[in-house]
Design a protein around this motif. Sequence first.
Motif, PDB file in Angstrom:
ATOM      1  N   ALA A   1      27.188  -1.669   0.631  1.00  0.00           N
ATOM      2  CA  ALA A   1      26.739  -0.157   0.470  1.00  0.00           C
ATOM      3  C   ALA A   1      27.354  -0.039  -0.906  1.00  0.00           C
ATOM      4  CB  ALA A   1      27.743   0.847   1.280  1.00  0.00           C
ATOM      5  N   ALA A   2      26.849   0.561  -1.939  1.00  0.00           N
ATOM      6  CA  ALA A   2      27.161   0.948  -3.149  1.00  0.00           C
ATOM      7  C   ALA A   2      28.218   1.747  -2.937  1.00  0.00           C
ATOM      8  CB  ALA A   2      25.556   1.068  -3.944  1.00  0.00           C
ATOM      9  N   SER A   3      29.266   1.796  -4.142  1.00  0.00           N
ATOM     10  CA  SER A   3      29.965   2.345  -3.930  1.00  0.00           C
ATOM     11  C   SER A   3      29.880   4.415  -4.845  1.00  0.00           C
ATOM     12  CB  SER A   3      31.269   1.807  -5.034  1.00  0.00           C
ATOM     13  OG  SER A   3      31.147   2.161  -6.760  1.00  0.00           O
ATOM     14  N   LYS A   4      30.941   4.724  -4.390  1.00  0.00           N
ATOM     15  CA  LYS A   4      30.120   6.175  -5.417  1.00  0.00           C
ATOM     16  C   LYS A   4      30.062   5.994  -6.763  1.00  0.00           C
ATOM     17  CE  LYS A   4      31.880  10.878  -6.484  1.00  0.00           C
ATOM     18  NZ  LYS A   4      33.943  11.390  -6.547  1.00  0.00           N
ATOM     19  N   GLU A   5      31.206   5.515  -7.273  1.00  0.00           N
ATOM     20  CA  GLU A   5      30.703   4.854  -8.880  1.00  0.00           C
ATOM     21  C   GLU A   5      29.184   4.459  -9.163  1.00  0.00           C
ATOM     22  OE1 GLU A   5      34.607   6.523  -7.841  1.00  0.00           O
ATOM     23  OE2 GLU A   5      33.174   4.525  -7.115  1.00  0.00           O
TER      24      GLU A   5
ATOM     25  N   HIS B   1      25.238 -10.967  -1.505  1.00  0.00           N
ATOM     26  CA  HIS B   1      25.746  -9.426  -1.749  1.00  0.00           C
ATOM     27  C   HIS B   1      26.641  -9.065  -0.047  1.00  0.00           C
ATOM     28  CE1 HIS B   1      26.068  -5.145  -3.020  1.00  0.00           C
ATOM     29  NE2 HIS B   1      25.292  -5.317  -1.733  1.00  0.00           N
ATOM     30  N   GLY B   2      27.391  -8.673  -0.092  1.00  0.00           N
ATOM     31  CA  GLY B   2      28.143  -8.123   0.675  1.00  0.00           C
ATOM     32  C   GLY B   2      28.122  -9.421   2.062  1.00  0.00           C
ATOM     33  N   ASP B   3      28.304 -10.929   1.925  1.00  0.00           N
ATOM     34  CA  ASP B   3      28.585 -11.838   2.396  1.00  0.00           C
ATOM     35  C   ASP B   3      27.199 -11.801   3.587  1.00  0.00           C
ATOM     36  OD1 ASP B   3      30.789 -12.414   1.145  1.00  0.00           O
ATOM     37  OD2 ASP B   3      31.944 -11.338   2.589  1.00  0.00           O
ATOM     38  N   ALA B   4      26.432 -11.492   2.804  1.00  0.00           N
ATOM     39  CA  ALA B   4      24.981 -11.354   3.785  1.00  0.00           C
ATOM     40  C   ALA B   4      23.727 -12.135   3.681  1.00  0.00           C
ATOM     41  CB  ALA B   4      24.182 -10.623   4.452  1.00  0.00           C
ATOM     42  N   ILE B   5      22.698 -12.794   4.340  1.00  0.00           N
ATOM     43  CA  ILE B   5      22.204 -13.725   3.951  1.00  0.00           C
ATOM     44  C   ILE B   5      20.969 -12.923   4.347  1.00  0.00           C
ATOM     45  CG2 ILE B   5      20.286 -15.484   5.214  1.00  0.00           C
ATOM     46  CD1 ILE B   5      22.790 -16.505   6.397  1.00  0.00           C
ATOM     47  N   TRP B   6      19.744 -12.753   2.534  1.00  0.00           N
ATOM     48  CA  TRP B   6      18.780 -12.214   2.078  1.00  0.00           C
ATOM     49  C   TRP B   6      17.699 -12.966   1.736  1.00  0.00           C
ATOM     50  CZ3 TRP B   6      20.243  -7.051   1.754  1.00  0.00           C
ATOM     51  CH2 TRP B   6      21.745  -6.807   2.716  1.00  0.00           C
TER      52      TRP B   6
ATOM     53  N   PHE C   1      23.703  -5.419  -8.825  1.00  0.00           N
ATOM     54  CA  PHE C   1      24.193  -3.810  -7.273  1.00  0.00           C
ATOM     55  C   PHE C   1      25.321  -3.700  -8.560  1.00  0.00           C
ATOM     56  CE2 PHE C   1      21.815  -6.730  -4.682  1.00  0.00           C
ATOM     57  CZ  PHE C   1      20.613  -6.364  -4.229  1.00  0.00           C
ATOM     58  N   SER C   2      25.976  -4.499  -9.038  1.00  0.00           N
ATOM     59  CA  SER C   2      27.605  -3.756  -9.453  1.00  0.00           C
ATOM     60  C   SER C   2      27.210  -3.101 -11.047  1.00  0.00           C
ATOM     61  CB  SER C   2      28.739  -4.503  -9.508  1.00  0.00           C
ATOM     62  OG  SER C   2      28.281  -6.251 -10.177  1.00  0.00           O
ATOM     63  N   ASN C   3      25.967  -3.501 -11.908  1.00  0.00           N
ATOM     64  CA  ASN C   3      26.447  -3.187 -13.387  1.00  0.00           C
ATOM     65  C   ASN C   3      24.579  -2.919 -13.508  1.00  0.00           C
ATOM     66  OD1 ASN C   3      26.474  -2.817 -16.116  1.00  0.00           O
ATOM     67  ND2 ASN C   3      26.781  -5.507 -16.249  1.00  0.00           N
ATOM     68  N   ALA C   4      24.929  -1.133 -13.753  1.00  0.00           N
ATOM     69  CA  ALA C   4      23.411  -0.629 -13.921  1.00  0.00           C
ATOM     70  C   ALA C   4      22.988  -0.925 -15.234  1.00  0.00           C
ATOM     71  CB  ALA C   4      23.981   1.623 -13.698  1.00  0.00           C
ATOM     72  N   THR C   5      24.636  -1.056 -16.102  1.00  0.00           N
ATOM     73  CA  THR C   5      23.406  -1.283 -17.663  1.00  0.00           C
ATOM     74  C   THR C   5      22.640  -2.096 -18.096  1.00  0.00           C
ATOM     75  OG1 THR C   5      25.818  -2.497 -17.793  1.00  0.00           O
ATOM     76  CG2 THR C   5      25.709  -0.392 -18.345  1.00  0.00           C
ATOM     77  N   LEU C   6      22.643  -3.340 -17.259  1.00  0.00           N
ATOM     78  CA  LEU C   6      21.491  -4.653 -16.896  1.00  0.00           C
ATOM     79  C   LEU C   6      20.100  -3.661 -16.608  1.00  0.00           C
ATOM     80  CD1 LEU C   6      23.343  -7.610 -14.863  1.00  0.00           C
ATOM     81  CD2 LEU C   6      23.192  -7.292 -17.205  1.00  0.00           C
ATOM     82  N   HIS C   7      19.916  -2.068 -16.751  1.00  0.00           N
ATOM     83  CA  HIS C   7      18.908  -1.734 -16.467  1.00  0.00           C
ATOM     84  C   HIS C   7      18.092  -1.853 -17.928  1.00  0.00           C
ATOM     85  CE1 HIS C   7      15.244   1.220 -15.827  1.00  0.00           C
ATOM     86  NE2 HIS C   7      16.030   2.223 -17.169  1.00  0.00           N
ATOM     87  N   ASN C   8      16.466  -2.633 -17.505  1.00  0.00           N
ATOM     88  CA  ASN C   8      15.713  -2.841 -19.061  1.00  0.00           C
ATOM     89  C   ASN C   8      14.449  -2.083 -18.849  1.00  0.00           C
ATOM     90  OD1 ASN C   8      13.754  -3.295 -21.057  1.00  0.00           O
ATOM     91  ND2 ASN C   8      14.164  -5.675 -20.912  1.00  0.00           N
ATOM     92  N   PRO C   9      14.658  -0.489 -19.793  1.00  0.00           N
ATOM     93  CA  PRO C   9      13.874   0.199 -19.927  1.00  0.00           C
ATOM     94  C   PRO C   9      11.657  -0.445 -20.028  1.00  0.00           C
ATOM     95  CG  PRO C   9      14.905   1.243 -20.697  1.00  0.00           C
ATOM     96  CD  PRO C   9      16.300   0.277 -20.731  1.00  0.00           C
ATOM     97  N   SER C  10      11.970  -1.052 -20.587  1.00  0.00           N
ATOM     98  CA  SER C  10      10.575  -2.152 -20.679  1.00  0.00           C
ATOM     99  C   SER C  10      10.743  -3.047 -19.689  1.00  0.00           C
ATOM    100  CB  SER C  10      10.577  -2.393 -22.232  1.00  0.00           C
ATOM    101  OG  SER C  10      11.677  -3.170 -22.278  1.00  0.00           O
ATOM    102  N   GLY C  11      11.504  -3.151 -18.742  1.00  0.00           N
ATOM    103  CA  GLY C  11      11.446  -4.528 -17.993  1.00  0.00           C
ATOM    104  C   GLY C  11       9.769  -4.091 -17.150  1.00  0.00           C
ATOM    105  N   GLN C  12       9.320  -5.585 -16.762  1.00  0.00           N
ATOM    106  CA  GLN C  12       8.354  -5.618 -16.082  1.00  0.00           C
ATOM    107  C   GLN C  12       8.492  -5.414 -14.888  1.00  0.00           C
ATOM    108  OE1 GLN C  12       5.303  -6.152 -18.019  1.00  0.00           O
ATOM    109  NE2 GLN C  12       6.562  -5.050 -19.208  1.00  0.00           N
TER     110      GLN C  12
ATOM    111  N   GLY D   1      16.331   1.257  -7.965  1.00  0.00           N
ATOM    112  CA  GLY D   1      16.603   0.498  -8.514  1.00  0.00           C
ATOM    113  C   GLY D   1      16.383   0.108  -9.371  1.00  0.00           C
ATOM    114  N   CYS D   2      16.618  -0.871 -10.753  1.00  0.00           N
ATOM    115  CA  CYS D   2      16.755  -0.694 -12.132  1.00  0.00           C
ATOM    116  C   CYS D   2      15.396  -1.610 -12.192  1.00  0.00           C
ATOM    117  CB  CYS D   2      17.432  -1.688 -13.052  1.00  0.00           C
ATOM    118  SG  CYS D   2      17.942  -3.602 -12.756  1.00  0.00           S
ATOM    119  N   LEU D   3      14.537  -1.789 -13.689  1.00  0.00           N
ATOM    120  CA  LEU D   3      13.717  -2.116 -13.798  1.00  0.00           C
ATOM    121  C   LEU D   3      14.394  -3.786 -14.486  1.00  0.00           C
ATOM    122  CD1 LEU D   3      11.686   0.337 -16.177  1.00  0.00           C
ATOM    123  CD2 LEU D   3      11.148  -0.890 -13.647  1.00  0.00           C
ATOM    124  N   THR D   4      14.111  -4.738 -14.607  1.00  0.00           N
ATOM    125  CA  THR D   4      14.185  -5.734 -15.260  1.00  0.00           C
ATOM    126  C   THR D   4      12.841  -6.757 -15.300  1.00  0.00           C
ATOM    127  OG1 THR D   4      15.657  -8.140 -14.574  1.00  0.00           O
ATOM    128  CG2 THR D   4      14.039  -7.028 -12.438  1.00  0.00           C
TER     129      THR D   4
END
Length: 164
Positions: free
Chosen positions: A29-33, A150-155, A74-85, A61-64
């Motif tokens: 789960a994502a944290s409050k922050e 992420h979360g020690d799961a298989i994705w 998941f933990s760094n929203a600044t990786l959002h790229n407003p012009s991402g494809q 989810g972000c654009l990338t």
Amino acid sequence: MNYYIRSVQKNDLNAIITIESTCFPLKEAASKEQLQERIFTFPECFFVVEKNNQVIGFINGCLTNESTIQDVMFSNATLHNPSGQYQAIFGLDVLPQFQHQGIASALMRYLISHTQEKHRKGLILTCKEHLLSFYAQFGYENKGISASTHGDAIWYDMILLFSN
């Protein structure tokens, strides 16, 4: 069922935190922050579903320009790229009492349509094995087991490419 989908608002945070902690194990789960930062950083990619003035689910989810989700996203929203494809999907959450009523599907169709309108290449997500068929019904292609831990799961990496 009467519900409607709208863009996230800052005052949705507490409801979103409750939904996220109900729908995902603590390690995933994502944290409050993190949720607060996502709302602030990419509100144009964060939608909630509301019924009787109660937020009962959301998709975000972000654009990338990456064609797969990287755990750091998941933990760094600044990786959002407003012009991402690509529109990444970090979470598709619906409160348990409202699941299996088509709400998650409606949220997914809404985000797919929104992404097409913005002329992006497609959408990406990771999911667990039991959800592969759910996402396949929207046209997502299974790219195999993800590098994500992420979360020690298989994705599994999933991608939906638009033909235009």
